[in-house]
Design a protein around this motif. Structure first.
Motif, short mmCIF file in Angstrom:
data_model
loop_
_atom_site.label_atom_id
_atom_site.label_comp_id
_atom_site.label_asym_id
_atom_site.label_seq_id
_atom_site.Cartn_x
_atom_site.Cartn_y
_atom_site.Cartn_z
N SER A 16 0.85 -1.19 0.00
CA SER A 16 0.00 0.00 0.00
C SER A 16 0.89 1.25 0.00
O SER A 16 1.96 1.26 0.62
CB SER A 16 -0.92 -0.01 1.21
OG SER A 16 -0.17 -0.19 2.40
N ASN B 211 1.69 4.03 1.35
CA ASN B 211 1.70 4.89 2.53
C ASN B 211 2.99 4.62 3.28
O ASN B 211 3.59 3.57 3.12
CB ASN B 211 0.52 4.56 3.45
CG ASN B 211 0.48 3.08 3.79
OD1 ASN B 211 -0.01 2.26 3.01
ND2 ASN B 211 1.03 2.72 4.94
N HIS C 206 -1.32 0.00 13.13
CA HIS C 206 -1.21 0.10 11.68
C HIS C 206 -2.31 1.06 11.22
O HIS C 206 -3.22 1.34 11.98
CB HIS C 206 -1.45 -1.29 11.09
CG HIS C 206 -0.64 -1.55 9.87
ND1 HIS C 206 0.63 -2.03 9.92
CD2 HIS C 206 -0.92 -1.40 8.55
CE1 HIS C 206 1.09 -2.17 8.68
NE2 HIS C 206 0.17 -1.79 7.83
MG MG Z 1 -0.19 -1.57 4.02
#
Ligand code: MG
Ligand code: TXA
Length: 326
Positions: free
Chosen positions: A137, A139, A223
């Protein structure tokens, strides 16, 4: 919203991948931070840009199920059954890795995560590139995932060579992850494809991750977290809690599921959609928006306990884990 990337833009993105650079690309779940999965130096750039520890493996994206055997070995019939039913789509399969796969992409594990995304821009990129694209992802490690091209740019600035803009992601939260590297399939990460749908397709129950399941270090307790500390609270105490923080001189952000906003100065309030799919679609954008309000604490209304909210509950529990309010 920008128009879909043109053939020229896809060709430029492919050139960046071939040169070992980073290409952020849209998928139907969240944006991915892509690199050539066969190029160890390019993989290292992904870890560096994300600030991700090297033992956290990456998902390899492929154009279709026909490429599976280039990346995985001992592929069980269950994998092909799930691929047939859910690919292209928001499902990631953990399989034993093919011998030639670079262990940098698998975080040193003997297994590999594989996904065929459905987003037309991801498909165009993968088809034009021809190989596997490693894509966590988009980020920074532990932070909120990105569901628009603008959010990717906010995260990485010039650290990413190319950002393909495919608009806002339809699903909004990461893919369901199923481990098929052990005899009994296990759910490693809930997503919009539910455990019940997977069990239906498999014709057998899923196990919870067990001692023999591969490590999924990305499923850390903390997270998907905004910078503002997050507290998960029941709907009926939000107002009271917001008021008591305000009395202490704290600025409060609230992610609620109703528009009944208390009359409080300095309150940043978002009323999120009331159904799970809409809520998931907006979730990361909402967390990001509330995070920009510069509040001392973010109160998030606890989602319902039923199965339709499992994936959202998972993300919110992690966003709140370890945060100490204000
Ligand atoms: Mg991720
Ligand atoms: O929807 C998604 O899956 C998005 C889009 C971009 O495809 N990708 C994504 O990647 O969420 P990432 O890296 O943020 O999360 C991948 C998860 C992590 O929890 C990682 O630990 C786990 O997959 N994973 C990757 N390879 C694995 C492996 N070999 N064994 C167990 N878990 C693995």
């Amino acid at each position: 919203m920008a128009g879909e990337p043109t053939t020229d833009e896809i060709a430029r993105a492919v050139a960046v991948l071939r040169a070992g650079g980073l290409v952020a690309f849209p998928t139907e779940t969240v944006y991915g931070l892509g690199a050539d999965a066969s190029n160890p130096d390019a993989i290292s750039k992904v870890f560096a840009a994300k600030g991700r520890p090297h033992d956290h493996p990456l998902i390899v994206h492929i154009a279709d199920v026909g490429q599976l055997s280039a990346w995985a070995r001992d592929i069980p019939p269950a994998a092909l059954a799930l691929a047939k039913k859910f690919w292209p789509g928001p499902l990631t399969l953990i399989l034993k890795r093919a011998p030639a796969v670079n262990t940098r992409v698998t975080g040193g594990q003997d297994t590999i995560a594989l996904r065929v995304p459905a987003h037309p821009v991801a498909q165009a990129l993968l088809r034009a590139f021809g190989g596997g694209v490693a894509g966590p992802s988009a980020n920074r490690f532990g932070h909120v995932s990105a569901t628009t091209a603008e959010h990717v740019r906010d995260e990485f600035g010039a650290a990413v060579d190319c950002v393909l803009d495919g608009g806002a992601c339809a699903v909004g939260i990461e893919s369901t992850i199923v481990d098929l590297s052990n005899p009994q399939p296990a759910l490693l990460r809930p997503g919009c494809i539910s455990a019940a749908q997977i069990e239906d397709a498999l014709g057998m129950p899923l196990a919870a991750p067990g001692a023999q399941s591969p490590r999924a270090p990305g499923t850390l307790a903390r997270h998907y977290a905004p910078r503002t500390p997050v507290m998960l609270v029941e709907a009926d105490v939000i107002d009271e809690l917001a008021r008591s923080f305000a009395r202490m001189g704290k600025r409060v952000a609230v992610l609620a599921r109703n528009a009944r906003q208390p009359m409080l100065g300095g309150l940043a309030w978002i009323a999120a959609p009331d159904a799970p799919a809409g809520y998931a679609h907006d979730l990361y954008a909402n967390l990001r928006q509330l995070d920009t309000a510069g509040c001392d604490v973010m109160l998030v209304e606890a989602p319902p306990a039923d199965a339709a909210w499992t994936a959202v509950r998972d993300r919110l529990a992690r966003a709140a884990a370890g945060a100490s309010a204000a």
